[in-house]
Design an enzyme around this catalytic site. Sequence first.
Site, mmCIF file in Angstrom:
data_model
loop_
_atom_site.group_PDB
_atom_site.id
_atom_site.type_symbol
_atom_site.label_atom_id
_atom_site.label_comp_id
_atom_site.label_asym_id
_atom_site.label_seq_id
_atom_site.Cartn_x
_atom_site.Cartn_y
_atom_site.Cartn_z
ATOM 1 N N GLY A 31 -86.563 2.843 -110.995
ATOM 2 C CA GLY A 31 -87.386 3.660 -111.931
ATOM 3 C C GLY A 31 -88.458 4.605 -110.983
ATOM 4 N N LYS A 32 -89.141 5.366 -111.682
ATOM 5 C CA LYS A 32 -90.291 6.133 -110.918
ATOM 6 C C LYS A 32 -91.140 6.722 -112.065
ATOM 7 C CE LYS A 32 -90.906 7.161 -106.470
ATOM 8 N NZ LYS A 32 -90.271 6.541 -105.532
#
Length: 418
Positions: free
Chosen positions: A103-104
């Site tokens: 994720g980010k």
Amino acid sequence: MTIDLHRLALATIDAAADELDLDGWVRALLHQPERSIAVQIPYLGDDGEIRVVPGYRVAHSTARGPAKGGTRFHPGVTGEEVAGLATLMSVKTAVVDLPLGGGKGGVTVDPKQLSETELESLTRSYTRAIAGTIGPHIDVPAPDVNTGQRHMDWMADEYSRVVGAPSPAVVTGKSIAAGGSLGRDTATAAGCRTVILASARRMGLPSDARVVVQGFGNAGANLARMLAADGMRVVGVSDSRGGVHDPAGLDVNAVARTKAEHGSVTAHPGEVVTPEGLLGLDCDILVPAALEGAIDAEAAETVQARLVAEAANGPCTAEADVVLSDRGIAVVPDVLASAGGVTVSCFEWQQNLHGERWSAAEVSRQLEQRMCGALEDLWQAAEQRGLPLRTAATVLGVQRIAEAVGARAHARTSALVS
Ligand code: GLU
């Protein structure tokens, strides 16, 4: 910042999918994030005015575990860039075989223009905006460009208020007092150091190899210091203002003091070089430790190093990658060379979930073991399949994600028919 990053991430995934002959539906899954949100973040300015900036959180894959990845504060942040970085994180956690997905997050803001109280207001507001999509078993943010321990402490505290229960495992990279792990602050550098030393040995580079480090932030500065302590000669370093070069080797601690006092490494005695000039310096090992897209095809033509270790995320463009590979320069890709940070993040998360505290020695032993194991797997895959290291790394990562996706899809389909 460049939007090339997403294209680069998808191109490497496609190359791996071709090599693995993956089903079309698995490719389609890997091309799109599982979940992504864009939010508006109102925060209080010191002048009493409320300002609003955009932010993002993307969970690319949770096939192997909760999504995991940093949060960057930068004026160039876009949803596209965050999606690309989230995709790279899925591959990164899989390459190191962590029980996590990718994720980010990001906020489009220049944090250097904000005071401490403005930053806190912004970070807490961002956390409230994404609180519904993160969680210790869902998606676990961490630091990235321009964020660090204090931001993570604010995020953990704000999230805990929202859910009404202390939840340190919701973010990693916290201060030790707030439940952080020993060794997390220097983990990216420590992981990259392990990879460089092992690769240099494998390639027969001298123990006092000459190193150039582009970027003098947390990863770059700590790595330069560690490699100098290992006996390597750090002949060039740079920051956003330019670089400094000394063929005899720089005193890295002195350069760090100069930067702290004068704001840039360029104030240090030595030959001042441009950011482009730095990449073409005569050396054995080049470490891009700044932002993505730092090495394009033109710069790649000038690289003199035999080994490039990507301490940053996506520092070589797709075109640069081709040039480096054609020129026989080994590139240890970001998904492994920069994986030390997320690896110790994983240790922090595990400690938080189990109420444990590991010693610094235990963290560094387990980090070294993980990084060496992953590097060994990588060189083997590259040799067996006759692939450049980046494609081999993506193949390793994508294969592991595809196996998890396939196993889960199969379980669901059989549940439907039984
Ligand atoms: N931002 C770091 C990375 O890109 C660390 C992510 C994390 O610790 O979750 O790998």
